[in-house]
Design a protein around this motif. Structure first.
Motif, PDB file in Angstrom:
ATOM      1  N   ILE A 105      12.509  40.908 -10.258  1.00  0.00           N
ATOM      2  CA  ILE A 105      11.154  40.502 -10.596  1.00  0.00           C
ATOM      3  C   ILE A 105      11.065  38.987 -10.658  1.00  0.00           C
ATOM      4  CG2 ILE A 105       9.452  40.495 -12.466  1.00  0.00           C
ATOM      5  CD1 ILE A 105      10.207  43.369 -13.006  1.00  0.00           C
ATOM      6  N   ASP A 106      12.081  38.353 -11.180  1.00  0.00           N
ATOM      7  CA  ASP A 106      12.054  36.906 -11.318  1.00  0.00           C
ATOM      8  C   ASP A 106      13.353  36.315 -10.782  1.00  0.00           C
ATOM      9  OD1 ASP A 106      14.069  36.971 -13.412  1.00  0.00           O
ATOM     10  OD2 ASP A 106      12.489  37.731 -14.713  1.00  0.00           O
ATOM     11  N   ALA A 107      13.449  34.997 -10.889  1.00  0.00           N
ATOM     12  CA  ALA A 107      14.571  34.292 -10.264  1.00  0.00           C
ATOM     13  C   ALA A 107      15.789  34.170 -11.160  1.00  0.00           C
ATOM     14  CB  ALA A 107      14.108  32.895  -9.838  1.00  0.00           C
ATOM     15  N   MET A 108      15.670  34.570 -12.415  1.00  0.00           N
ATOM     16  CA  MET A 108      16.782  34.352 -13.324  1.00  0.00           C
ATOM     17  C   MET A 108      17.906  35.351 -13.068  1.00  0.00           C
ATOM     18  SD  MET A 108      16.512  33.885 -17.424  1.00  0.00           S
ATOM     19  CE  MET A 108      17.836  33.106 -18.322  1.00  0.00           C
ATOM     20  N   GLN A 109      19.112  34.909 -13.240  1.00  0.00           N
ATOM     21  CA  GLN A 109      20.259  35.760 -12.934  1.00  0.00           C
ATOM     22  C   GLN A 109      20.595  36.736 -14.044  1.00  0.00           C
ATOM     23  OE1 GLN A 109      21.957  35.993  -9.960  1.00  0.00           O
ATOM     24  NE2 GLN A 109      20.132  34.850  -9.376  1.00  0.00           N
ATOM     25  N   GLY A 110      20.004  36.587 -15.192  1.00  0.00           N
ATOM     26  CA  GLY A 110      20.281  37.511 -16.272  1.00  0.00           C
ATOM     27  C   GLY A 110      21.548  37.130 -17.028  1.00  0.00           C
ATOM     28  N   GLY A 111      21.910  37.975 -17.982  1.00  0.00           N
ATOM     29  CA  GLY A 111      23.065  37.708 -18.826  1.00  0.00           C
ATOM     30  C   GLY A 111      24.159  38.740 -18.630  1.00  0.00           C
ATOM     31  N   ARG A 112      25.248  38.529 -19.361  1.00  0.00           N
ATOM     32  CA  ARG A 112      26.413  39.401 -19.240  1.00  0.00           C
ATOM     33  C   ARG A 112      27.058  39.537 -20.607  1.00  0.00           C
ATOM     34  NH1 ARG A 112      32.111  37.843 -16.395  1.00  0.00           N
ATOM     35  NH2 ARG A 112      31.945  36.285 -18.034  1.00  0.00           N
ATOM     36  N   MET A 113      27.566  40.732 -20.903  1.00  0.00           N
ATOM     37  CA  MET A 113      28.306  40.987 -22.133  1.00  0.00           C
ATOM     38  C   MET A 113      29.729  41.386 -21.792  1.00  0.00           C
ATOM     39  SD  MET A 113      27.571  43.726 -25.231  1.00  0.00           S
ATOM     40  CE  MET A 113      27.477  45.170 -24.159  1.00  0.00           C
ATOM     41  N   VAL A 114      30.687  40.760 -22.472  1.00  0.00           N
ATOM     42  CA  VAL A 114      32.093  41.161 -22.399  1.00  0.00           C
ATOM     43  C   VAL A 114      32.420  41.818 -23.734  1.00  0.00           C
ATOM     44  CG1 VAL A 114      34.473  40.442 -22.070  1.00  0.00           C
ATOM     45  CG2 VAL A 114      32.620  39.280 -20.826  1.00  0.00           C
ATOM     46  N   HIS A 115      32.767  43.088 -23.699  1.00  0.00           N
ATOM     47  CA  HIS A 115      33.009  43.870 -24.915  1.00  0.00           C
ATOM     48  C   HIS A 115      34.502  44.190 -25.015  1.00  0.00           C
ATOM     49  CE1 HIS A 115      33.256  47.360 -27.561  1.00  0.00           C
ATOM     50  NE2 HIS A 115      32.069  47.031 -28.038  1.00  0.00           N
TER      51      HIS A 115
END
Length: 823
Positions: free
Chosen positions: A660-670
């Motif tokens: 939807i948008d240009a942002m790459q989003g985030g990530r979680m390391v668990h």
């Protein structure tokens, strides 16, 4: 109205009423202050006023004797006409640059010229407001036509032919446009009077705002309509009387709004207005204040985001009606001593807004790309129920709420912060033309505003008895953590079975609830929240029957909150949700608890979250405890104890095949630290009661035993980042479980008792081979003063540990560290 009637309650009120506040602020004085009358139609037989100031006593806060009263006084009318570029007589003045008026005026102008085929959602009061501002006849004519049609449909018929059918009271006219609250033919009483106040509102505001244009016969018919509606809401209910006595329920505030509309519209002209006022002040308002000052304190609402927002909208608008209708605005409960809920609600709304609001700027564009408000609006925190939108989208209703709070709290810090949010950070919220009408009524661009994005104005941490929120900063790149553990009251299934659960936002929901649809019969199950299962089962349903609710052992609670003064940005919360697990006994009249202890320690520091669980069962057997965390992205293993999940494509929860948008989003390391050799399993295919499959992914960990401790760490980065944190166990010989997390320039040590059944201690020591400064949080110490001895022999003295057993400090690692109680 029969004020002596006793109505059946749908649950027991657990909040204590603040007697001092009621005595000084909301004490009803019958027959002590004269009531004015602006009409000869029908004078009241008694009047009332409120104590609104401790020092001055009774202000004789009578309602203004002349129309209009509701929402429109001289101050507001002047503001509205100035925004619309109109002179006091309604004629054109200076050109307007008010965005809302530029949209709604031509729209209402075109609709007023129609005789049929109106757009969905148009209401009588919309046209009435346009007339108040412009004095243009066609608006008044259309408003009165709409209201006349509603009044003409007052009826004595039942809803249906059945013998036990409730009365219909009034039908929504067949020749008026469908709205959010009614289709043609819908009864005012349908759905246990859920939308009755909207019916009353359209008649009351036309009666009040266009009073001088109505004939005596119209006025009497309008009064009869309002009187009948309010009387039927409170008296002789044959439908069960849902939420008549429940100040935590959204229905209750609809009933309140309908009643106050009748009171204010017909004050001095209908005896029922005084009876209804006295009834509300004596029998209902004290319990509302009790809830707001008790279980509702802090701005949280037990019905969740959607239903809670509806309650807040009705409540805040009622408070504005009362203020604006009183002589000189003297009945201003926003500023009444001891009544702080409005300020708490404004702050809660700011904290509930997720960090993406700072980058979604409507027409300003989104990080160099076009911004799509319709498909990717700013995100609102999911609390319990958030009906029918999987993203947790912020809507025009949130804008309406903040607009009214900015009005009521004008001149106060919370109001200035709300105004700044409206001016600077609400452009990304999609507004319909209808929502702009309501916003126009209460919005004033000239109100003072203050940038809240600093620790001195609005700290990045807050907590109440049910809710904890911490974020790393006030930017779009922040990590924001919310934690819930709430006691009663319980409202149907609107409050999810999610005690001791948490969600984390970092450029998207990284640790998320998998369901945010309506809780009524859909998925409120524990299995789709980030908390624990016991032998595969989730948390129980509380005892909702008011006859036996006193037998309920409770549900959840925030047991401790810690905001470190020694380590800025280090926050911790302990939730106690043991009472949420159990099985019903004695035909649902009692509960047998299945956990003795479920304390969850959550620690947040910058882009790191550590969760420690201490569980003791009640069954005398090695029960299976399941830890669960969920995400919008699939969990991929890096090693047996570490999994990575990335939110799909930017901030949207369910983006589909394209971004939807240009942002790459985030990530979680668990990463699981305790147990040392975990067996973690990714899971999919969730579903809830009577609901379709729920999108999303989970990661589960099973541990069996009578007493169990688990320790899990999460770190958050950009989705494109390849960097991995260092997560390792902390060696110690003092019966503690510990984790060290080194991530993104921050190092954190968290230690808690390794035996869930063990008590607090007065000393402990541990070893950290890595060097450099570390933020430290220890749980499980005896109350007292402590000294920390660092590897180089230097000490940190006089560290206070309270009854929560929590200690925080910044330590220099690189060897053995000892913690000793000195007094």
């Amino acid at each position: 109205m029969q004020t002596e009637a006793v109505y059946p309650g749908d649950r027991r009120l657990r909040a204590a009423v603040s007697l001092r506040f009621l005595a000084l602020v909301l004490a009803l004085l019958v027959l002590s202050c004269g009531g004015g009358s602006g009409s000869t139609e029908q004078a009241p037989t008694s009047a009332a006023c409120l104590l609104v100031d401790e020092a001055s006593g009774c202000h004789e806060a009578n309602f203004r004797p002349t129309h209009p009263r509701i929402s429109i006084d001289a101050e507001r009318l002047s503001m509205l006409q100035a925004k619309a570029g109109r002179l006091p007589d309604g004629s054109l003045g200076a050109p307007t640059n008010d965005e809302n008026w530029q949209v709604i005026y031509p729209y209402l102008k075109s609709q007023a010229r129609l005789t049929q085929g109106y757009d969905y959602g148009l209401e009588a009061w919309h046209f009435a407001l346009a007339h108040v501002v412009t004095r243009e006849e066609e608006f008044a004519d259309r408003a009165i036509h709409f209201a006349d049609r509603m009044v003409a449909n007052l009826t004595s018929d039942p809803i249906d032919p059945s013998s036990d059918s409730p009365p219909c009271v009034a039908r929504y006219p067949a020749d008026l446009p469908p709205t959010d609250f009614a289709n043609p033919g819908r009864c005012l009483s349908a759905g246990q009077y859920l939308y009755a106040h909207y019916y009353v509102k359209n008649v009351a505001l036309v009666y009040d705002w266009l009073h001088d244009r109505l004939t005596p016969e119209q006025k009497e018919s309008y009064r009869a309509y309002m009187r009948a509606a309010v009387d039927r809401i409170w008296n002789n209910r044959v439908d069960g009387g849902w939420a008549l006595d429940d100040p935590a329920n959204n229905y209750h505030y609809g009933y309140l709004a309908a009643t106050m509309l009748q009171v204010l519209a017909t004050w001095g002209e209908d005896e029922a207005s005084v009876r209804n006022w006295n009834f509300i002040m004596r029998d209902k308002w004290p319990h509302i204040v009790g809830y707001l000052n008790g279980d509702g304190r802090g701005g949280y609402w037990h019905e969740g985001t959607h239903y809670g927002r509806k309650s807040k909208l009705d409540l805040v608008e009622v408070l504005l009606w009362l203020r604006d209708a009183s002589v000189g605005r003297r009945l201003d409960l926003f500023k009444a001593p001891g009544f702080t809920y409005a300020e708490e609600a404004a702050r809660f709304q700011l904290y509930s807004t997720q960090p993406d609001v700072f980058s979604k700027r409507g027409q300003h564009g989104y990080r160099g790309s076009p911004y799509d408000a319709a498909n990717n609006p700013p995100t609102l925190l999911q609390v319990g129920d958030l009906a029918s939108h999987a993203q947790g989208a912020m809507t025009s209703l949130d804008v309406s709420l903040m607009t009214m709070l900015s009005d009521g709290l004008s001149g106060r810090p919370a109001g200035a912060s709300a105004q700044y949010w409206l001016r600077e950070h609400s452009a990304g919220v999609l507004r319909s033309r209808r929502s702009r009408i309501h916003e126009f009524l209460f919005d004033d661009p000239s109100r003072g505003s203050q940038d809240f994005r600093s620790e001195t104005v609005l700290p990045t941490f807050t907590a109440s008895a049910h809710w904890f929120h911490s974020r790393s900063d006030w930017t779009a790149d922040a990590t924001a953590v919310s934690f819930f553990s709430a006691s009663g009251p319980q409202i149907a299934s609107h409050q999810h079975r999610d005690q001791n659960s948490f969600v984390v936002w970092h450029k998207g929901w990284q640790a998320a609830d998998l369901n945010s649809w309506s809780g009524s019969g859909l998925a409120d199950d524990t299995a789709v929240h980030n908390t624990l299962l016991l032998n595969g089962q989730g948390q129980r349903t509380p005892i909702l029957d008011p006859r036996f609710s006193a037998n309920d052992p409770g549900y959840g609670r925030i047991a401790a909150v810690h905001a470190s003064t020694a380590v800025p940005g280090l926050r911790a919360v302990i939730g106690d949700a043991a009472a949420a697990y159990g099985v019903p006994e004695d035909f649902g009249r009692k509960v047998r608890r299945t956990l003795q202890r479920f304390d969850r320690l959550l620690v947040h520091y910058r882009h790191i979250v550590v969760v420690g669980d201490s569980v003791v069962t009640s069954n005398g057997a090695a029960d299976k405890i399941t830890y669960a965390v969920h995400s919008r992205g699939e969990f991929a293993p890096l090693d047996p104890r570490t999994f990575v999940s990335a939110a799909p494509c930017g901030e949207s929860m369910f983006s589909g095949p394209d971004c939807i948008d240009a942002m790459q989003g985030g990530r979680m390391v668990h990463t699981t630290v305790v147990p040392a050799n975990p067996v973690l399993r990714p899971v999919t295919g969730f579903s809830g009661r009577s609901s379709p499959a729920i999108d999303g992914f989970g990661l589960e960990l099973d541990v069996s035993g009578l007493a169990v401790v688990m320790l899990n760490a999460m770190t958050f980065t950009d989705r494109s980042s390849a960097a991995l944190p260092i997560v390792e166990a902390v060696d110690n010989d003092a019966g503690f479980a510990g984790a060290r997390v080194d991530h993104d320039g921050a190092a954190l040590l968290v230690l808690l008792r390794a035996d869930a059944s063990a008590g607090p201690v007065e000393s402990m020591r541990f070893t950290v081979t890595a060097t450099g400064p570390h933020a430290l949080l220890i749980s499980g110490l005896v109350t007292g003063r402590y000294r920390i001895t660092q590897p180089d022999g230097s000490g940190i003295d006089d560290i206070a540990v309270g009854s929560d057993g929590l200690l925080s400090a910044t330590v220099n690692a690189g060897g053995q560290i000892s913690v000793t109680r000195t007094q």
